[in-house]
Scaffold this active site. Structure first.
Site, PDB file in Angstrom:
ATOM      1  N   GLU A 159     -13.697   6.955  34.875  1.00  0.00           N
ATOM      2  CA  GLU A 159     -13.084   8.056  35.639  1.00  0.00           C
ATOM      3  C   GLU A 159     -11.564   8.029  35.539  1.00  0.00           C
ATOM      4  O   GLU A 159     -10.926   9.072  35.473  1.00  0.00           O
ATOM      5  CB  GLU A 159     -13.541   8.020  37.100  1.00  0.00           C
ATOM      6  CG  GLU A 159     -14.986   8.445  37.314  1.00  0.00           C
ATOM      7  CD  GLU A 159     -15.275   9.874  36.854  1.00  0.00           C
ATOM      8  OE1 GLU A 159     -14.333  10.660  36.694  1.00  0.00           O
ATOM      9  OE2 GLU A 159     -16.457  10.189  36.654  1.00  0.00           O
ATOM     10  N   TYR A 170      -9.836  12.916  43.890  1.00  0.00           N
ATOM     11  CA  TYR A 170     -10.933  13.171  42.949  1.00  0.00           C
ATOM     12  C   TYR A 170     -11.670  11.893  42.573  1.00  0.00           C
ATOM     13  O   TYR A 170     -12.900  11.805  42.656  1.00  0.00           O
ATOM     14  CB  TYR A 170     -10.429  13.853  41.659  1.00  0.00           C
ATOM     15  CG  TYR A 170     -11.454  13.690  40.567  1.00  0.00           C
ATOM     16  CD1 TYR A 170     -12.637  14.410  40.616  1.00  0.00           C
ATOM     17  CD2 TYR A 170     -11.288  12.738  39.552  1.00  0.00           C
ATOM     18  CE1 TYR A 170     -13.636  14.219  39.667  1.00  0.00           C
ATOM     19  CE2 TYR A 170     -12.272  12.542  38.609  1.00  0.00           C
ATOM     20  CZ  TYR A 170     -13.443  13.276  38.663  1.00  0.00           C
ATOM     21  OH  TYR A 170     -14.424  13.064  37.748  1.00  0.00           O
ATOM     22  N   ASP A 192     -12.984  18.485  40.855  1.00  0.00           N
ATOM     23  CA  ASP A 192     -12.026  18.432  39.745  1.00  0.00           C
ATOM     24  C   ASP A 192     -11.895  19.855  39.187  1.00  0.00           C
ATOM     25  O   ASP A 192     -12.434  20.803  39.767  1.00  0.00           O
ATOM     26  CB  ASP A 192     -12.457  17.423  38.668  1.00  0.00           C
ATOM     27  CG  ASP A 192     -13.656  17.902  37.867  1.00  0.00           C
ATOM     28  OD1 ASP A 192     -14.298  18.890  38.279  1.00  0.00           O
ATOM     29  OD2 ASP A 192     -13.946  17.293  36.825  1.00  0.00           O
TER      30      ASP A 192
END
Length: 347
Positions: free
Chosen positions: A35, A118, A136
């Site tokens: 991520e 996020y 996102d």
DNA sequence: AAGCCGGGGCG
DNA sequence: CGCCCAGGCTT
């Protein structure tokens, strides 16, 4: 196993939907690493970096124990290098203070370096199956189209989050989050959305109204002013180039660059870093930063071996790497090198 | 609230 | 080649 499991196999950090349905969850370390790498970066660019990192450092403890220079070196080419510094900080907190286990809540994750709203929601959802609302750019676009939200971004963000929250299920929220993001990345794309093969086409308000490709709308971008500056490229007779390390803070902070004037909207003030017979070859570098265009005028000079510059340091031809320069500085070099007199390599 | 930080993909 | 993409940190 369906086509979506096959897709998941192409993402080395992913546990596919069938396995997740059977209770399997991915390693939080891999979810976190992927991520962070995926912030502002495409899956295609991340894949090889992820495999390399997890081979070198299979656990967060291994990463925490790595040399800074090794990690920064492996990150080279991915961009946004603050992410790599924060990655290492975060690994050391998790390994040193949490016994190598990532926090399993959105709030706990949010407190770690490099993990914002996020990424905290994404890890909580994907690695721990918590019903976090993962927002996102993909999710914003899917929600804007699904519900035909006309409000321009970024004002629409709260509204889009409310809509996304309403869709987030209590059952397997991690699967849901990944599915919505995958939809945005592969079908509900910014341009030319593939509405004809979209699994939710019958539910999509924008598709119904024929405006899917026009959403989300965005506030008009502020016009960028043009700034002007002068860069001084001076080469010593032995081939060494005069460069200076920019201040840590501010634009291109901590990066190597050519000495130069301030960059101003009016005419720049001449500021040569060394007394020399400066030539103006009429060369100009054009470069655009986030908030302004730059027109950079070049000045060239050659100086003797005994020259002591007022600013910067000479970098030997043998060790100077144009690839170590930020793009605007490399553009200046590429333009200037063709206009410099040929220099012999030092012997 | 706004400025800063890279590189990839598309038209 | 120019324009678009868009998460986190800093000030």
């Amino acid at each position: 196993m369906g086509w979506y499991d096959t897709h998941a196999r192409d993402l080395p950090w992913r546990v596919g939907p069938t396995a997740r349905k059977n209770g399997a969850l991915p390693d939080p370390y891999g979810v976190w690493l992927s991520e962070v790498m995926l912030q502002q970066t495409t899956v295609a660019a991340v894949r090889d970096y992820f495999l390399r990192f997890t081979t070198l450092w299979p656990t967060v403890g291994d990463l925490a124990a790595a040399e800074d220079a090794a990690v920064m070196g492996e990150w080279a080419g991915l961009g946004y290098y603050a992410r790599a510094r924060n990655l290492l900080k975060c690994a050391r907190v998790v390994a040193g203070e949490f016994g190598g286990r990532f926090p399993d809540t959105e709030d706990g994750l949010r407190d770690l370096p490099g993990i914002g709203p996020y990424t905290a929601a994404a890890i909580a959802s994907i690695a721990f199956d918590r019903p976090a609302v993962v927002m996102d750019g993909n999710v914003e676009r899917v929600m804007a189209r699904l519900f035909a939200v006309q409000t321009p971004l970024p004002a629409a963000k709260p509204e889009l989050k409310t809509l996304a929250a309403r869709l987030t299920p209590a059952d397997r929220p991690g699967c849901h989050a990944q599915a919505v993001m995958d939809l945005g990345a592969t079908i509900c794309t910014p341009r030319n959305p593939a509405c004809g093969i979209c699994p939710v086409m019958t539910a999509c308000a924008a598709r119904k109204a024929g405006i899917a490709a026009d959403l989300p709308t965005k506030a008009p971008k502020k016009a960028k002013p043009t700034r002007h500056g002068i860069a001084y490229l001076v080469q010593r007779v032995d081939g060494a180039w005069l460069l200076e390390t920019r201040p840590d803070k501010g634009l291109l902070g901590g990066m190597l660059g050519w000495p130069g004037s301030d960059w101003t909207e009016g005419a720049p003030t001449d500021a040569p870093p060394v007394a020399a017979d400066w030539r103006d070859p009429g060369l100009e570098v054009r470069h655009t930063f986030t908030h302004f265009h730059l027109s950079l005028s070049l000045r060239l000079a050659c100086v003797g071996l005994d020259t002591v510059p007022q600013r910067g340091e000479f970098h030997d031809l043998a060790t100077f790497r144009p690839a170590n320069l930020p793009t605007v500085m490399r553009k200046a070099f590429d333009l200037a090198k063709g206009a410099m007199p040929a220099t012999s390599a030092p012997h």
